[in-house]
Write a protein that holds these residues in place. Structure first.
Motif, PDB file in Angstrom:
ATOM      1  N   THR A 254      -9.480  60.325  -0.775  1.00 44.28           N
ATOM      2  CA  THR A 254      -9.608  58.884  -0.999  1.00 44.28           C
ATOM      3  C   THR A 254     -10.753  58.598  -1.960  1.00 44.28           C
ATOM      4  O   THR A 254     -11.778  59.276  -1.945  1.00 44.28           O
ATOM      5  N   TYR A 255     -10.566  57.554  -2.780  1.00 45.76           N
ATOM      6  CA  TYR A 255     -11.579  57.124  -3.750  1.00 45.76           C
ATOM      7  C   TYR A 255     -11.942  55.667  -3.492  1.00 45.76           C
ATOM      8  O   TYR A 255     -11.086  54.837  -3.180  1.00 45.76           O
ATOM      9  N   VAL A 256     -13.231  55.370  -3.656  1.00 46.28           N
ATOM     10  CA  VAL A 256     -13.692  53.992  -3.587  1.00 46.28           C
ATOM     11  C   VAL A 256     -14.845  53.827  -4.572  1.00 46.28           C
ATOM     12  O   VAL A 256     -15.675  54.731  -4.731  1.00 46.28           O
ATOM     13  N   GLY A 257     -14.869  52.709  -5.273  1.00 42.17           N
ATOM     14  CA  GLY A 257     -15.962  52.435  -6.198  1.00 42.17           C
ATOM     15  C   GLY A 257     -17.243  52.094  -5.453  1.00 42.17           C
ATOM     16  O   GLY A 257     -17.206  51.468  -4.394  1.00 42.17           O
ATOM     17  N   SER A 258     -18.368  52.492  -6.016  1.00 46.09           N
ATOM     18  CA  SER A 258     -19.642  52.177  -5.363  1.00 46.09           C
ATOM     19  C   SER A 258     -19.922  50.678  -5.391  1.00 46.09           C
ATOM     20  O   SER A 258     -20.759  50.183  -4.633  1.00 46.09           O
ATOM     21  N   ASN A 259     -19.227  49.930  -6.262  1.00 41.60           N
ATOM     22  CA  ASN A 259     -19.408  48.482  -6.336  1.00 41.60           C
ATOM     23  C   ASN A 259     -18.159  47.746  -5.859  1.00 41.60           C
ATOM     24  O   ASN A 259     -17.834  46.666  -6.361  1.00 41.60           O
ATOM     25  N   GLU A 260     -17.456  48.338  -4.895  1.00 45.88           N
ATOM     26  CA  GLU A 260     -16.243  47.720  -4.355  1.00 45.88           C
ATOM     27  C   GLU A 260     -16.557  46.339  -3.778  1.00 45.88           C
ATOM     28  O   GLU A 260     -17.449  46.186  -2.935  1.00 45.88           O
ATOM     29  N   ARG A 261     -15.774  45.312  -4.243  1.00 44.27           N
ATOM     30  CA  ARG A 261     -16.027  43.946  -3.796  1.00 44.27           C
ATOM     31  C   ARG A 261     -14.758  43.217  -3.364  1.00 44.27           C
ATOM     32  O   ARG A 261     -14.775  41.991  -3.202  1.00 44.27           O
ATOM     33  N   VAL A 262     -13.666  43.942  -3.150  1.00 39.73           N
ATOM     34  CA  VAL A 262     -12.402  43.313  -2.761  1.00 39.73           C
ATOM     35  C   VAL A 262     -12.020  43.707  -1.346  1.00 39.73           C
ATOM     36  O   VAL A 262     -11.750  42.854  -0.501  1.00 39.73           O
ATOM     37  N   VAL A 263     -11.978  44.991  -1.074  1.00 42.13           N
ATOM     38  CA  VAL A 263     -11.665  45.466   0.269  1.00 42.13           C
ATOM     39  C   VAL A 263     -12.957  45.881   0.971  1.00 42.13           C
ATOM     40  O   VAL A 263     -14.019  45.958   0.355  1.00 42.13           O
ATOM     41  N   ASP A 264     -12.856  46.153   2.259  1.00 39.74           N
ATOM     42  CA  ASP A 264     -14.019  46.481   3.081  1.00 39.74           C
ATOM     43  C   ASP A 264     -14.348  47.966   2.939  1.00 39.74           C
ATOM     44  O   ASP A 264     -13.705  48.817   3.558  1.00 39.74           O
ATOM     45  N   ALA A 265     -15.346  48.279   2.123  1.00 40.78           N
ATOM     46  CA  ALA A 265     -15.707  49.680   1.876  1.00 40.78           C
ATOM     47  C   ALA A 265     -16.193  50.373   3.140  1.00 40.78           C
ATOM     48  O   ALA A 265     -15.972  51.574   3.327  1.00 40.78           O
ATOM     49  N   ALA A 266     -16.856  49.641   4.035  1.00 37.61           N
ATOM     50  CA  ALA A 266     -17.344  50.248   5.280  1.00 37.61           C
ATOM     51  C   ALA A 266     -16.186  50.777   6.107  1.00 37.61           C
ATOM     52  O   ALA A 266     -16.295  51.841   6.742  1.00 37.61           O
ATOM     53  N   ARG A 267     -15.059  50.060   6.123  1.00 36.90           N
ATOM     54  CA  ARG A 267     -13.888  50.524   6.858  1.00 36.90           C
ATOM     55  C   ARG A 267     -13.344  51.814   6.230  1.00 36.90           C
ATOM     56  O   ARG A 267     -12.851  52.696   6.942  1.00 36.90           O
ATOM     57  N   ILE A 268     -13.409  51.911   4.917  1.00 36.88           N
ATOM     58  CA  ILE A 268     -12.927  53.118   4.236  1.00 36.88           C
ATOM     59  C   ILE A 268     -13.794  54.309   4.603  1.00 36.88           C
ATOM     60  O   ILE A 268     -13.293  55.392   4.947  1.00 36.88           O
ATOM     61  N   HIS A 269     -15.100  54.122   4.547  1.00 36.96           N
ATOM     62  CA  HIS A 269     -16.022  55.203   4.904  1.00 36.96           C
ATOM     63  C   HIS A 269     -15.798  55.639   6.350  1.00 36.96           C
ATOM     64  O   HIS A 269     -15.772  56.839   6.653  1.00 36.96           O
ATOM     65  N   ALA A 270     -15.636  54.666   7.244  1.00 42.15           N
ATOM     66  CA  ALA A 270     -15.449  54.991   8.659  1.00 42.15           C
ATOM     67  C   ALA A 270     -14.146  55.749   8.879  1.00 42.15           C
ATOM     68  O   ALA A 270     -14.102  56.748   9.622  1.00 42.15           O
ATOM     69  N   ARG A 271     -13.077  55.290   8.261  1.00 37.76           N
ATOM     70  CA  ARG A 271     -11.789  55.957   8.415  1.00 37.76           C
ATOM     71  C   ARG A 271     -11.845  57.391   7.903  1.00 37.76           C
ATOM     72  O   ARG A 271     -11.353  58.319   8.553  1.00 37.76           O
ATOM     73  N   MET A 272     -12.467  57.588   6.751  1.00 34.44           N
ATOM     74  CA  MET A 272     -12.473  58.933   6.169  1.00 34.44           C
ATOM     75  C   MET A 272     -13.399  59.883   6.925  1.00 34.44           C
ATOM     76  O   MET A 272     -13.155  61.088   6.961  1.00 34.44           O
ATOM     77  N   ARG A 273     -14.454  59.362   7.549  1.00 37.93           N
ATOM     78  CA  ARG A 273     -15.298  60.216   8.395  1.00 37.93           C
ATOM     79  C   ARG A 273     -14.504  60.761   9.581  1.00 37.93           C
ATOM     80  O   ARG A 273     -14.781  61.858  10.083  1.00 37.93           O
ATOM     81  N   ALA A 274     -13.515  59.998  10.015  1.00 36.27           N
ATOM     82  CA  ALA A 274     -12.731  60.390  11.185  1.00 36.27           C
ATOM     83  C   ALA A 274     -11.417  61.077  10.818  1.00 36.27           C
ATOM     84  O   ALA A 274     -10.626  61.392  11.702  1.00 36.27           O
ATOM     85  N   TRP A 275     -11.177  61.303   9.540  1.00 36.88           N
ATOM     86  CA  TRP A 275      -9.911  61.911   9.100  1.00 36.88           C
ATOM     87  C   TRP A 275     -10.113  63.427   9.039  1.00 36.88           C
ATOM     88  O   TRP A 275     -10.820  63.926   8.150  1.00 36.88           O
ATOM     89  N   PRO A 276      -9.523  64.197   9.938  1.00 36.41           N
ATOM     90  CA  PRO A 276      -9.735  65.655   9.938  1.00 36.41           C
ATOM     91  C   PRO A 276      -9.357  66.284   8.597  1.00 36.41           C
ATOM     92  O   PRO A 276      -8.220  66.143   8.139  1.00 36.41           O
ATOM     93  N   GLY A 277     -10.327  66.935   7.985  1.00 35.01           N
ATOM     94  CA  GLY A 277     -10.073  67.552   6.688  1.00 35.01           C
ATOM     95  C   GLY A 277      -9.987  66.580   5.535  1.00 35.01           C
ATOM     96  O   GLY A 277      -9.746  66.989   4.397  1.00 35.01           O
ATOM     97  N   GLY A 278     -10.178  65.285   5.798  1.00 34.89           N
ATOM     98  CA  GLY A 278     -10.115  64.289   4.733  1.00 34.89           C
ATOM     99  C   GLY A 278     -11.378  64.300   3.880  1.00 34.89           C
ATOM    100  O   GLY A 278     -12.446  64.720   4.326  1.00 34.89           O
TER     101      GLY A 278
END
Length: 322
Positions: A254-278
């Motif tokens: 997964t990719y996210v811009g460091s200046n993401e301002r449309v979707v919730d970047a915190a949710r992306i970080h949280a989801r990917m921390r919990a994605w086995p092997g992600g």
């Protein structure tokens, strides 16, 4: 059955031989899909799930990068946008009756894979709203060997009290028969046509901005305005529902811009921390459209995704033969 559909090849700037087709979703709505061909000895097919307001031409350059690296691309105009059937009399409104209806479109896209005889394995690449649709599809057994996401809409970026207000307004609007009304601060004009490049939330690359802007100004039928209250309520509910589910057992990058301002970047970080092997890659100084940043950034991301897809296919093949 697939029927030839309009396709703006010059605006897409994709690989030679790209074509678009009409097909019917299971509930009868007419959708548009586009096939961007890869080489004859292709390594598979990328199912590209676009975001809200998007259309098949937008990913021509991305598809060209995948073709060079050995992959076909098949993408779609979701119901209510692009040249697919619009949902309301005001065709500029981004609307859906139920977020689950997008899964009917996913089923139609998979039918198109077979109709076109595209090579397997299949891989997913999903952007923004397509990221929510794609994650839901994965939890329902989408037959892909691996997944990639760019700025997936696993949450919508809102400040403090705006979130409960959005929930309340979208819910009450839908209950009172006002679900077709534009969400607050939005209207019929597309973001690209009404916003100057300076300060935009999509890309830092002027050429990438002009690529997207030309498409909606030269073919206004592709453009879409703000979302309806119904779409907003359905999107918020879907993000909440997805947040409660475990990660699918599919290799994910997964990719996210460091200046993401449309979707919730915190949710992306949280989801990917919990994605086995992600794996999560942060695109430094990137905005929401990381595949519409400078050409070097797009090429790097596509090269990494292609390697990710290839590795996942090889691992699945080795496991099957063991």
């Amino acid at each position: 059955m697939l029927e030839q559909a309009p396709f703006h090849a010059a605006l897409a700037d994709g690989p030679e031989g790209a074509r678009a087709f009409w097909l019917r979703a299971g509930d009868g709505l007419r959708l548009r899909v586009a096939h961007y061909p890869g080489p004859e000895a292709a390594e598979g097919t990328v199912l590209l799930f676009p975001g809200r307001t998007e259309y098949v031409e937008k990913y021509g350059r991305t598809a060209r990068e995948f073709a060079v690296r050995g992959f076909h691309v098949l993408t779609i105009d979701w119901r209510g946008q692009g040249l697919a059937d619009r949902m309301l009399d005001d065709v500029q409104t981004g609307h859906v009756h139920l977020f689950a209806d997008y899964q009917t479109d996913v089923a139609a896209l998979l039918d198109a894979v077979d109709m076109l005889g595209l090579p397997r394995p299949l891989h997913l690449l999903a952007h923004s709203m397509g990221g929510a649709i794609g994650l839901r599809a994965l939890t329902r057994g989408l037959p892909v060997a691996s997944a990639g996401f760019t700025a997936p809409m696993w949450g919508i970026r809102m400040f403090g009290p705006m979130r409960p207000a959005a929930w309340a307004l979208s819910w009450s609007g839908a209950r009172m028969g006002m679900g077709h009304v534009y969400a607050p601060s939005t209207g019929p004009d597309s973001y690209l046509s009404r916003t100057p490049f300076e300060g935009n939330v999509l890309t830092t690359d002027h050429e990438g901005w002009e690529y997207m802007r030309r498409q909606v100004t030269e073919v206004p039928e592709l453009a879409l305005g703000g979302p309806s209250l119904r779409w907003l309520h359905e999107a918020l509910a879907e993000c909440r529902s997805l947040s409660r589910l475990p990660a699918p057992g599919v290799p994910c990058l997964t990719y996210v811009g460091s200046n993401e301002r449309v979707v919730d970047a915190a949710r992306i970080h949280a989801r990917m921390r919990a994605w086995p092997g992600g794996k999560l890659e942060v695109v430094q100084a990137g905005e929401h459209e990381v595949l519409m940043e400078a050409a070097a950034t797009r090429e790097r991301i596509v090269a990494q995704l292609a390697a990710h897809y290839r590795q996942a296919a090889e691992a699945a093949g080795a496991q099957a033969s063991a």
